[in-house]
Design a protein around this motif. Structure first.
Motif, PDB file in Angstrom:
ATOM      1  N   VAL A 106       0.830  -1.206   0.000  1.00  0.00           N
ATOM      2  CA  VAL A 106       0.000   0.000   0.000  1.00  0.00           C
ATOM      3  C   VAL A 106       0.864   1.256   0.000  1.00  0.00           C
ATOM      4  N   ASP A 107       1.953   1.248   0.767  1.00  0.00           N
ATOM      5  CA  ASP A 107       2.805   2.444   0.800  1.00  0.00           C
ATOM      6  C   ASP A 107       3.490   2.683  -0.545  1.00  0.00           C
ATOM      7  N   GLU A 108       3.728   1.622  -1.314  1.00  0.00           N
ATOM      8  CA  GLU A 108       4.305   1.792  -2.647  1.00  0.00           C
ATOM      9  C   GLU A 108       3.289   2.387  -3.612  1.00  0.00           C
ATOM     10  N   ILE A 109       2.035   1.982  -3.478  1.00  0.00           N
ATOM     11  CA  ILE A 109       0.987   2.568  -4.321  1.00  0.00           C
ATOM     12  C   ILE A 109       0.854   4.050  -4.008  1.00  0.00           C
ATOM     13  N   GLU A 110       0.894   4.390  -2.719  1.00  0.00           N
ATOM     14  CA  GLU A 110       0.810   5.798  -2.338  1.00  0.00           C
ATOM     15  C   GLU A 110       2.008   6.585  -2.841  1.00  0.00           C
ATOM     16  N   ALA A 111       3.185   5.952  -2.825  1.00  0.00           N
ATOM     17  CA  ALA A 111       4.383   6.617  -3.352  1.00  0.00           C
ATOM     18  C   ALA A 111       4.243   6.857  -4.852  1.00  0.00           C
ATOM     19  N   LEU A 112       3.678   5.892  -5.561  1.00  0.00           N
ATOM     20  CA  LEU A 112       3.457   6.046  -7.002  1.00  0.00           C
ATOM     21  C   LEU A 112       2.479   7.183  -7.279  1.00  0.00           C
ATOM     22  N   LEU A 113       1.395   7.211  -6.522  1.00  0.00           N
ATOM     23  CA  LEU A 113       0.374   8.250  -6.723  1.00  0.00           C
ATOM     24  C   LEU A 113       0.902   9.638  -6.393  1.00  0.00           C
ATOM     25  N   SER A 114       1.879   9.697  -5.501  1.00  0.00           N
ATOM     26  CA  SER A 114       2.433  10.991  -5.072  1.00  0.00           C
ATOM     27  C   SER A 114       3.699  11.372  -5.821  1.00  0.00           C
ATOM     28  N   SER A 115       4.025  10.631  -6.866  1.00  0.00           N
ATOM     29  CA  SER A 115       5.300  10.839  -7.563  1.00  0.00           C
ATOM     30  C   SER A 115       5.238  11.881  -8.668  1.00  0.00           C
ATOM     31  N   GLY A 116       4.115  12.574  -8.772  1.00  0.00           N
ATOM     32  CA  GLY A 116       3.985  13.604  -9.801  1.00  0.00           C
ATOM     33  C   GLY A 116       3.316  13.125 -11.071  1.00  0.00           C
ATOM     34  N   ILE A 117       2.698  11.942 -11.049  1.00  0.00           N
ATOM     35  CA  ILE A 117       2.027  11.442 -12.249  1.00  0.00           C
ATOM     36  C   ILE A 117       0.748  12.239 -12.505  1.00  0.00           C
ATOM     37  N   TYR A 118       0.361  12.298 -13.776  1.00  0.00           N
ATOM     38  CA  TYR A 118      -0.828  13.053 -14.170  1.00  0.00           C
ATOM     39  C   TYR A 118      -2.109  12.391 -13.655  1.00  0.00           C
ATOM     40  N   ARG A 119      -3.188  13.170 -13.686  1.00  0.00           N
ATOM     41  CA  ARG A 119      -4.460  12.691 -13.151  1.00  0.00           C
ATOM     42  C   ARG A 119      -4.933  11.432 -13.856  1.00  0.00           C
ATOM     43  N   ARG A 120      -4.813  11.370 -15.174  1.00  0.00           N
ATOM     44  CA  ARG A 120      -5.314  10.199 -15.893  1.00  0.00           C
ATOM     45  C   ARG A 120      -4.519   8.952 -15.504  1.00  0.00           C
ATOM     46  N   THR A 121      -3.221   9.125 -15.215  1.00  0.00           N
ATOM     47  CA  THR A 121      -2.413   7.994 -14.777  1.00  0.00           C
ATOM     48  C   THR A 121      -2.831   7.558 -13.383  1.00  0.00           C
ATOM     49  N   TRP A 172     -15.320   5.163  -6.030  1.00  0.00           N
ATOM     50  CA  TRP A 172     -16.523   5.901  -6.418  1.00  0.00           C
ATOM     51  C   TRP A 172     -16.301   7.409  -6.357  1.00  0.00           C
ATOM     52  N   GLU A 173     -15.523   7.865  -5.385  1.00  0.00           N
ATOM     53  CA  GLU A 173     -15.215   9.293  -5.294  1.00  0.00           C
ATOM     54  C   GLU A 173     -14.490   9.771  -6.555  1.00  0.00           C
ATOM     55  N   ILE A 174     -13.621   8.936  -7.080  1.00  0.00           N
ATOM     56  CA  ILE A 174     -12.872   9.283  -8.295  1.00  0.00           C
ATOM     57  C   ILE A 174     -13.780   9.233  -9.510  1.00  0.00           C
ATOM     58  N   VAL A 175     -14.645   8.214  -9.540  1.00  0.00           N
ATOM     59  CA  VAL A 175     -15.549   8.017 -10.682  1.00  0.00           C
ATOM     60  C   VAL A 175     -16.454   9.235 -10.891  1.00  0.00           C
ATOM     61  N   GLN A 176     -16.830   9.900  -9.798  1.00  0.00           N
ATOM     62  CA  GLN A 176     -17.744  11.044  -9.897  1.00  0.00           C
ATOM     63  C   GLN A 176     -17.234  12.131 -10.831  1.00  0.00           C
ATOM     64  N   ASP A 177     -15.924  12.232 -10.949  1.00  0.00           N
ATOM     65  CA  ASP A 177     -15.329  13.294 -11.771  1.00  0.00           C
ATOM     66  C   ASP A 177     -14.991  12.848 -13.188  1.00  0.00           C
ATOM     67  N   MET A 178     -15.362  11.622 -13.533  1.00  0.00           N
ATOM     68  CA  MET A 178     -15.041  11.105 -14.863  1.00  0.00           C
ATOM     69  C   MET A 178     -16.218  11.319 -15.816  1.00  0.00           C
ATOM     70  N   PRO A 179     -15.951  11.373 -17.140  1.00  0.00           N
ATOM     71  CA  PRO A 179     -17.021  11.596 -18.118  1.00  0.00           C
ATOM     72  C   PRO A 179     -18.108  10.524 -18.053  1.00  0.00           C
ATOM     73  N   ARG A 180     -19.345  10.945 -18.227  1.00  0.00           N
ATOM     74  CA  ARG A 180     -20.461   9.997 -18.183  1.00  0.00           C
ATOM     75  C   ARG A 180     -20.851   9.497 -19.561  1.00  0.00           C
ATOM     76  N   ASP A 181     -20.407  10.171 -20.604  1.00  0.00           N
ATOM     77  CA  ASP A 181     -20.831   9.783 -21.956  1.00  0.00           C
ATOM     78  C   ASP A 181     -19.655   9.740 -22.937  1.00  0.00           C
ATOM     79  N   ALA A 182     -18.486   9.389 -22.440  1.00  0.00           N
ATOM     80  CA  ALA A 182     -17.302   9.326 -23.310  1.00  0.00           C
ATOM     81  C   ALA A 182     -16.294   8.344 -22.723  1.00  0.00           C
TER      82      ALA A 182
END
Length: 288
Positions: A106-121, A172-182
């Protein structure tokens, strides 16, 4: 019937069997490779195949896969009367080398998410980890795949099997901000499936993006290890093996086991559940 006619017929045969287009494409590429580098699919002998395979610098898993693919193809040729024999019959059996699961912690996933990757990544990482999607499934996610009332995601996996998956609260929190028709990951460049801007990226693109992100974060993993984390963390938190198998969408439990890593503390906790037996201080035997 020449080689191309044979391969066109084989393509039709595989589509009739409802194999995935990716599987069909990969099989065709491989058999064309065999045809070019040997005396040809109509003439190649068992010995020639053995010598050709032996010269390839394949990994163990690729060697297992290719051996099976050759037998499948030449058995089909024989059944169709296109060859009198199957030169791939009883090729030397390849022993599958065991590979221990290497799930992300889990700490490696958090490190990956905090490494400066773009939102889509970051969204790709979340889809890999929270619902165990494969790269090709992530690439094709569309807002229309989400049941916004029931909070589920429908995906088409291996073998063109459609599966509805529940979306956990964190995703689900992340999904809320994703396109609904694309498509969530539209293709800005043409690929083998779509013209530029008319579809989604490929699974290879997802893997390439994540592989680069993982490398830049200094982590020793491959993207698919995120999926191993899905199974491992559920197991670590006491989820039933059958539920994990269902969530991973595996036909067989032994496939799920390839994704599960049991750590020392889990084993220790298992040992600690054993009823304690009385340990005598002395044997109680009289000296002769």
């Amino acid at each position: 019937m020449n080689t191309e006619e044979t391969l066109r017929y084989w393509t039709a045969y595989m589509r009739t069997a409802d194999l995935a287009e990716r599987t069909i494409r990969e099989r065709l590429i491989f058999i064309r490779h065999v045809d070019r580098e040997t005396s040809g699919i109509y003439s190649v002998t068992k010995r020639e195949l053995i010598e050709w395979i032996g010269a390839q610098r394949w990994s163990n898993s690729t060697r297992v896969h290719r051996r099976s693919g050759l037998n499948t193809f030449f058995a089909w040729m024989q059944e169709e009367g296109l060859r009198a024999d199957n030169p791939a019959y009883q090729l030397p059996k390849v022993q599958m080398a065991p590979r221990d699961p290497r799930p992300f912690h889990v700490d490696e996933i958090e490190a990956l998410l905090s490494s400066g990757i773009y939102r889509r990544t970051r969204v790709m990482v979340a889809l890999y980890y929270y619902v165990g999607l494969r790269a090709s499934e992530i690439a094709a996610v569309h807002g229309g795949d989400v049941d916004w009332r029931r909070q589920t995601l429908t995906t088409v996996g291996k073998g063109n099997k459609t599966k509805e998956l529940p979306i956990p609260a964190a995703l689900w929190e992340i999904v809320q901000d994703m396109p609904r028709d694309a498509y969530w990951f539209p293709n800005h460049q043409a690929n083998r499936k779509f013209a530029a801007g008319e579809g989604h990226i490929t699974g290879q693109s997802v893997s390439a993006v994540l592989s680069d992100a993982i490398r830049r974060a200094g982590l020793k993993h491959r993207p698919h290890d995120l999926r191993a984390a899905t199974a491992t963390e559920m197991n670590r938190h006491g989820v039933s093996a059958f539920v994990i198998q269902g969530g991973m969408r595996h036909e067989r439990m032994d496939t799920t086991n390839h994704y599960l890593k049991v750590d020392l503390e889990q084993i220790r906790a298992g040992y600690e559940t054993l009823p304690v037996v009385s340990m005598p201080a002395r044997s109680g035997r009289r000296a002769a």
